[in-house]
Write a protein that holds these residues in place. Structure first.
Motif, short mmCIF file in Angstrom:
data_model
loop_
_atom_site.label_atom_id
_atom_site.label_comp_id
_atom_site.label_asym_id
_atom_site.label_seq_id
_atom_site.Cartn_x
_atom_site.Cartn_y
_atom_site.Cartn_z
N ALA A 216 23.17 12.12 18.54
CA ALA A 216 21.74 12.39 18.39
C ALA A 216 20.94 11.72 19.50
CB ALA A 216 21.25 11.91 17.02
N SER A 220 19.09 13.89 22.52
CA SER A 220 17.66 13.70 22.71
C SER A 220 17.35 13.29 24.14
CB SER A 220 17.13 12.64 21.73
OG SER A 220 15.77 12.37 21.97
N GLU A 228 14.23 9.50 20.96
CA GLU A 228 13.29 9.48 19.85
C GLU A 228 13.80 8.49 18.80
OE1 GLU A 228 12.13 13.30 18.34
OE2 GLU A 228 12.49 14.27 20.28
N SER A 230 12.52 7.33 16.16
CA SER A 230 12.27 7.66 14.75
C SER A 230 13.44 8.46 14.18
CB SER A 230 10.97 8.45 14.62
OG SER A 230 11.03 9.64 15.38
N LYS A 231 13.94 9.44 14.95
CA LYS A 231 15.07 10.25 14.48
C LYS A 231 16.33 9.41 14.34
CE LYS A 231 13.58 14.79 16.12
NZ LYS A 231 13.94 15.97 16.95
N VAL A 232 16.55 8.51 15.29
CA VAL A 232 17.72 7.63 15.23
C VAL A 232 17.65 6.73 14.00
CG1 VAL A 232 18.97 5.78 16.40
CG2 VAL A 232 18.01 7.66 17.73
N ILE A 234 16.05 7.30 11.22
CA ILE A 234 16.24 8.12 10.02
C ILE A 234 17.73 8.39 9.80
CG2 ILE A 234 15.88 10.43 9.04
CD1 ILE A 234 13.09 10.38 10.36
N LEU A 235 18.45 8.70 10.87
CA LEU A 235 19.89 8.94 10.76
C LEU A 235 20.63 7.71 10.25
CD1 LEU A 235 21.02 11.04 13.87
CD2 LEU A 235 21.37 11.58 11.48
N SER A 238 19.67 7.11 6.52
CA SER A 238 20.23 8.14 5.64
C SER A 238 21.73 8.01 5.49
CB SER A 238 19.87 9.54 6.15
OG SER A 238 20.41 9.75 7.45
N GLN A 289 22.04 15.78 7.75
CA GLN A 289 22.53 15.77 9.14
C GLN A 289 23.69 14.82 9.37
OE1 GLN A 289 19.15 15.16 11.73
NE2 GLN A 289 18.24 17.12 11.21
#
Length: 477
Positions: A216, A220, A228, A230-232, A234-235, A238, A289
């Motif tokens: 990811a 990106s 990013e 924020s996405k990292v 979240i991954l 989660s 994801q």
């Protein structure tokens, strides 16, 4: 006649052709898996190696029998579709449509195969043992990701003068570990329940999570030139919540689930209920994801704690025998070994870079065995070797990098060569490093070999010899 009616009739006509193509593909797939597996079993090699090799033979590299849609591959390239076209002539557009549909079906069956494999591995694992070796597995996974990534990226920049972003992408491809291939070999060697096996499986699961996060990040970076965060984040959150939450909640719900099963009167109640649970967790993992196989593995771990564990293992084996070979044959079938041809000038730069990547890929994982702490009687080399195969996970990195335009042809070929060799080298190496030199020298049966005749095998768990059941004769299997 209106266009919707024409399209509907065309799709209806394609249905039997797609089914015929899928059935032919399965015939070839099962024949290849059995022949390859039998040959390797008889020369004391893991059967999965035979499945991979024969997958290459029937795939894009040789016979063109099991072909899956990819860049530049059409229905006219598939020998099975050509055979089908001889009996039922099709227009070029129909041929390609049938080819795509057939490929999608085989790909789905392949994914189901690896999901069932990880569910079975989870059933045969011990949650308490995994938790006991958890800290060691975490260290192995972290070092196994960091060491090859740093060494590979730095080496490509310093030695081969590769640009920073492509070098980072190639370095990220070195971090992967194919848990499916490693788990299958460990199961064949009867090493899943050993300390080494549990550390390898635990580390491979964490490696999968870390690999998704790394992918990811670099994807990106390739698209936007920046990460990013924020996405990292979240991954990461989660992944942690899913693994911990699924196991904790599952252990609380599993007694209720088994009580419900015991009150059922229909056939297959245990197996179907277990598959519902496994597919549900796989779905949840996929939605957030993560890899679906993580959900299947977690489901297996949870149900292994119930009183129906042995019954479930016996019932899941026929399903695994039906679906898992499809996964390994398709991994081989997708592999294009033409990139290994040194006589093609276009391959030479990639082969030179690949030689460097292969060394980093192997050493970066092998050293992880010596990072395990708190254990004395441990086959550290086996742990490192068990982390070597990249398999389909490494190919995902290569395909994402190519699709984004980050990787040059030479660098993409180098990654593919690295994936091929680490995938094919790992099974025989794993069998070799698990052998006990003293027993082999004394002429005693290997603890990991499949006995050719009767007699008891020895299984070394935590450094202690334990007598196992005598090997079954072929007619008893």
């Amino acid at each position: 006649m209106s266009y919707p009616i024409v399209l509907a009739s065309a799709e209806a006509a394609e249905g039997p052709l797609v089914l015929a193509a899928v059935l032919l593909s399965l015939v070839v797939t099962y024949l290849a898996s059995k022949i390859g597996g039998e040959i390797c079993a008889r020369i004391n090699l893991p059967s999965v190696l035979g499945e991979l090799v024969f997958g290459v033979l029937v795939g894009v590299s040789a016979l063109h029998l099991v072909m899956l849609p990819a860049d530049g591959i059409t229905g006219s390239d598939s020998m099975l579709l050509k055979l089908l076209n001889q009996s039922t002539p099709m227009a070029s557009e129909t041929l390609n449509s049938v080819f795509r549909s057939q490929g999608e079906v085989i790909s789905v069956l392949s994914e189901l195969g690896v999901i069932i494999l990880l569910f079975e591995i989870g059933l045969e694992s011990q949650l308490k043992e995994l938790l006991r070796v958890g800290p060691q597995a975490a260290v192995v996974a972290c070092v196994g990701v960091a060491a090859p990534f740093i060494a590979g990226t730095a080496g490509l920049i310093a030695i081969f003068h590769v640009a920073t972003v492509p070098a980072i992408f190639a370095g990220a491809a070195l971090t992967a570990t194919s848990i499916g291939i490693t788990a299958r070999v460990l199961a064949e060697l009867n090493r899943l329940s050993s300390s080494e096996g549990q550390i390898i499986i635990g580390a491979a699961v964490l490696d999968d999570v870390l690999g998704i996060i790394v992918l990811a990040i670099v994807a990106s970076l390739a698209k936007t030139g920046e990460v990013e965060l924020s996405k990292v984040a979240i991954l990461i959150v989660s992944a942690g919540v899913f693994l911990v939450g699924a196991i904790v909640l599952g252990r609380w719900l599993s007694p209720l689930l088994m009580k419900l099963v015991s009150e059922m009167r229909t056939r297959g109640q245990v197996l179907i209920t277990a598959l519902i649970f496994a597919f549900l967790l796989s779905y949840v993992a996929n939605v957030i994801q993560l890899e679906a196989i993580l959900g299947a593995f977690a489901a297996g771990l949870i149900l292994a704690e119930t009183e129906r564990q042995e019954e479930l293992i016996e019932q899941i084996k026929p399903i695994a025998d039906m679906l898992v070979p499809i996964f390994f044959i398709t991994v081989g079938a997708r592999t294009d070994v033409s990139v290994l041809n040194p006589f093609n000038p276009a391959n030479r730069e990639g082969l030179i870079i690949s030689a460097f990547l292969i060394v980093v890929a192997i050493l970066g994982k092998v050293i992880t065995g010596w990072t395990v702490f708190g254990k004395e009687k441990l086959n550290r080399l086996a742990i490192g070797v068990g982390m070597i195969p990249r398999g389909e996970v490494g190919l995902v990195f290569a395909s994402v990098g190519t699709a984004s335009g980050v990787l040059s042809d030479a660098l993409n070929a180098a990654i593919v060569v690295m994936v091929i060799l680490t995938t094919f080298l790992a099974p025989p190496l794993l069998r070799l490093v698990f052998q006990n030199p003293n027993e082999v020298a004394a002429g005693l049966p290997s603890p990991v070999g499949l006995a050719a005749g009767g007699g008891a095998e020895l299984s070394l768990l935590d450094g202690q010899a334990v007598e196992a059941e005598p090997a079954k004769k072929p007619e008893e299997v």
